[in-house]
Scaffold this motif. Structure first.
Motif, short mmCIF file in Angstrom:
data_model
loop_
_atom_site.label_atom_id
_atom_site.label_comp_id
_atom_site.label_asym_id
_atom_site.label_seq_id
_atom_site.Cartn_x
_atom_site.Cartn_y
_atom_site.Cartn_z
N VAL A 169 0.84 -1.21 0.00
CA VAL A 169 0.00 0.00 0.00
C VAL A 169 0.87 1.25 0.00
O VAL A 169 0.61 2.20 -0.76
N LEU A 170 1.91 1.28 0.82
CA LEU A 170 2.78 2.45 0.87
C LEU A 170 3.48 2.68 -0.47
O LEU A 170 3.64 3.81 -0.91
N THR A 171 3.87 1.61 -1.13
CA THR A 171 4.49 1.74 -2.46
C THR A 171 3.48 2.25 -3.48
O THR A 171 3.77 3.17 -4.24
N ALA A 172 2.29 1.66 -3.48
CA ALA A 172 1.25 2.05 -4.44
C ALA A 172 0.80 3.50 -4.26
O ALA A 172 0.38 4.15 -5.22
N THR A 173 0.91 4.01 -3.04
CA THR A 173 0.49 5.39 -2.78
C THR A 173 1.64 6.39 -2.89
O THR A 173 1.50 7.55 -2.50
N GLY A 174 2.78 5.92 -3.40
CA GLY A 174 3.87 6.85 -3.71
C GLY A 174 4.95 7.02 -2.68
O GLY A 174 5.81 7.89 -2.81
N ARG A 175 4.99 6.19 -1.65
CA ARG A 175 6.04 6.29 -0.63
C ARG A 175 7.35 5.77 -1.22
O ARG A 175 7.39 4.77 -1.90
N GLY A 176 8.44 6.44 -0.93
CA GLY A 176 9.75 6.01 -1.42
C GLY A 176 10.07 6.65 -2.76
O GLY A 176 9.21 6.80 -3.61
#
Length: 186
Positions: A169-176
């Motif tokens: 979820v964090l990757t899909a929402t643009g984290r990183g």
């Protein structure tokens, strides 16, 4: 349990994104005439495998770690793919084949000997590499091999179903921020 989640989510991901995958492939044909990029990476138990991504750099660019690549090699469309992380979508095929997981340490190149050594010491190669993981959402890339291997080990020790979904979820929402690209030398 996580392997079953990988299979189910990879199949769903491929089916849901098939129209988008097709569009990106066609645009990639116009951009580089070779929209898919295949590269040997180091997998579980240090077994090499062929990673598949959408091409973001011009064909013929040296096969080096991203932080060593020149920013001028990235195409405009490739820049869009990297920023949106859409270049990673073809790796769902690697997940389906069992070469990768959705969550795990990013697979390195066979010539990244320092990183391989650090990962061997920490038993990082005991697990499948992943499309995303703790290091990616924290913005840690392969330019810091010791730190990356440490964070990979930490992720492996604490990986649960909850963390698995959290990293996705964090990757899909643009984290990183993804791997750094060096600026064009003048």
């Amino acid at each position: 349990m996580l392997r079953l989640l990988d299979i189910v989510l990879a199949v769903l991901g491929i089916l849901v994104t098939l129209p988008l995958l097709t569009i990106l492939y066609v645009v990639g044909l116009f951009d580089t005439r070779s929209p898919l990029f295949r590269q040997i990476r180091v997998g579980r138990q240090q077994k090499p495998f062929v990673l598949v991504k959408f091409r973001t750099m011009r064909p013929g660019t040296a096969s080096v770690a991203t932080h060593l690549a020149d920013v001028s090699a990235i195409t405009s469309f490739g820049n869009f793919l990297r920023k949106t992380k859409l270049d990673e979508l073809p790796q769902l095929w690697n997940v389906l084949k069992g070469e990768m997981s959705l969550v795990g340490p990013r697979p390195c190149l066979p010539n990244q000997l320092e990183l391989i050594g650090e990962r061997v010491q920490r038993r990082v190669f005991d697990v499948r590499p992943g499309i995303t993981g703790l290091a990616q959402i924290q913005g840690i890339d392969m330019s810091t091999p010791v730190l990356l291997a440490e964070v990979d080990r930490q992720m492996i020790r604490t990986l649960s179903v909850v963390n698995y979904f959290k990293y996705i979820v964090l990757t899909a929402t643009g984290r990183g921020a993804g791997d750094r690209i060096r600026e064009k030398s003048g």
